[in-house]
Design a protein around this motif. Structure first.
Motif, short mmCIF file in Angstrom:
data_model
loop_
_atom_site.label_atom_id
_atom_site.label_comp_id
_atom_site.label_asym_id
_atom_site.label_seq_id
_atom_site.Cartn_x
_atom_site.Cartn_y
_atom_site.Cartn_z
N VAL A 2 45.87 64.83 -7.11
CA VAL A 2 46.58 65.87 -6.35
C VAL A 2 45.57 66.88 -5.85
O VAL A 2 45.65 67.32 -4.69
CB VAL A 2 47.65 66.54 -7.24
N GLN A 3 44.64 67.24 -6.70
CA GLN A 3 43.65 68.23 -6.31
C GLN A 3 42.78 67.68 -5.17
O GLN A 3 42.48 68.39 -4.20
CB GLN A 3 42.77 68.55 -7.53
N GLN A 4 42.40 66.45 -5.22
CA GLN A 4 41.61 65.83 -4.17
C GLN A 4 42.43 65.74 -2.88
O GLN A 4 41.92 65.98 -1.79
CB GLN A 4 41.16 64.43 -4.60
N THR A 5 43.72 65.46 -2.97
CA THR A 5 44.60 65.39 -1.81
C THR A 5 44.74 66.77 -1.18
O THR A 5 44.69 66.91 0.04
CB THR A 5 45.98 64.83 -2.21
N GLU A 6 44.89 67.81 -2.02
CA GLU A 6 44.99 69.18 -1.51
C GLU A 6 43.70 69.57 -0.79
O GLU A 6 43.72 70.20 0.26
CB GLU A 6 45.29 70.16 -2.64
N TRP A 7 42.58 69.19 -1.40
CA TRP A 7 41.28 69.51 -0.79
C TRP A 7 41.13 68.79 0.55
O TRP A 7 40.69 69.36 1.53
CB TRP A 7 40.18 69.11 -1.78
N SER A 8 41.50 67.54 0.62
CA SER A 8 41.45 66.76 1.87
C SER A 8 42.38 67.36 2.92
O SER A 8 42.04 67.46 4.10
CB SER A 8 41.85 65.31 1.62
N LEU A 9 43.58 67.79 2.43
CA LEU A 9 44.53 68.41 3.33
C LEU A 9 43.97 69.73 3.88
O LEU A 9 44.12 70.03 5.06
CB LEU A 9 45.86 68.65 2.61
N GLN A 10 43.30 70.47 3.04
CA GLN A 10 42.69 71.73 3.46
C GLN A 10 41.58 71.48 4.48
O GLN A 10 41.47 72.19 5.50
CB GLN A 10 42.13 72.44 2.22
N ILE A 11 40.76 70.49 4.25
CA ILE A 11 39.68 70.15 5.20
C ILE A 11 40.28 69.69 6.52
O ILE A 11 39.83 70.11 7.59
CB ILE A 11 38.76 69.07 4.59
N MET A 12 41.32 68.87 6.47
CA MET A 12 41.97 68.40 7.71
C MET A 12 42.61 69.56 8.46
O MET A 12 42.56 69.62 9.69
CB MET A 12 43.00 67.32 7.40
N THR A 13 43.16 70.53 7.72
CA THR A 13 43.76 71.71 8.35
C THR A 13 42.68 72.52 9.05
O THR A 13 42.88 72.98 10.20
CB THR A 13 44.49 72.56 7.30
N GLN A 14 41.54 72.71 8.38
CA GLN A 14 40.43 73.44 9.00
C GLN A 14 39.94 72.72 10.27
O GLN A 14 39.69 73.36 11.30
CB GLN A 14 39.28 73.59 8.00
N ARG A 15 39.82 71.40 10.16
CA ARG A 15 39.40 70.62 11.33
C ARG A 15 40.41 70.75 12.48
O ARG A 15 40.04 70.90 13.63
CB ARG A 15 39.21 69.15 10.96
N ALA A 16 41.69 70.70 12.14
CA ALA A 16 42.74 70.82 13.15
C ALA A 16 42.70 72.20 13.80
O ALA A 16 42.82 72.32 15.03
CB ALA A 16 44.11 70.57 12.51
N LEU A 17 42.52 73.27 12.98
CA LEU A 17 42.43 74.62 13.54
C LEU A 17 41.20 74.76 14.44
O LEU A 17 41.27 75.36 15.52
CB LEU A 17 42.40 75.66 12.42
#
Length: 111
Positions: A2-17
């Motif tokens: 879950v922590q790795q998924t949240e981190w990946s989601l956070q990185i993808m959000t930063q990339r999207a922004l």
């Protein structure tokens, strides 16, 4: 996991922004370039119109100069005719005076 998924989601959000910021920046640049393109098109048309105007002005000036040249030629021809006529008149007067002189000489010889 879950922590790795949240981190990946956070990185993808930063990339999207970041991608959205780049898209907005590119849209702004496209908008500016379109404005410059339109300005260049207007400037190009103005230059073409200016060239046409310059060409028309030049044609008008040439026509005006030609008209003046023709007037000068007509005036010169008239002056030449006047001079020729005057020269013919002087020649006639000279012949008359010459004849008169001969007539006078003949009269003097009779005396």
């Amino acid at each position: 996991f879950v922590q790795q998924t949240e981190w990946s989601l956070q990185i993808m959000t930063q990339r999207a922004l970041e991608a959205e910021r780049k898209v907005e920046k590119l849209k702004h640049e496209i908008f500016i370039l379109q404005g410059e393109l339109e300005s260049s098109k207007v400037q190009k048309e103005n230059l073409r119109a200016g060239q046409m105007t310059d060409t028309e002005v030049m044609k008008h000036n040439i026509d005006f100069a030609l008209q003046n040249i023709y007037k000068i030629i007509i005036g010169a021809n008239w002056s030449i005719r006047q001079l020729t006529s005057g020269a013919e008149s002087l020649y006639f007067v000279a012949e008359v005076l010459k004849s008169t002189g001969k007539f006078s000489e003949a009269e003097d010889e009779k005396k």
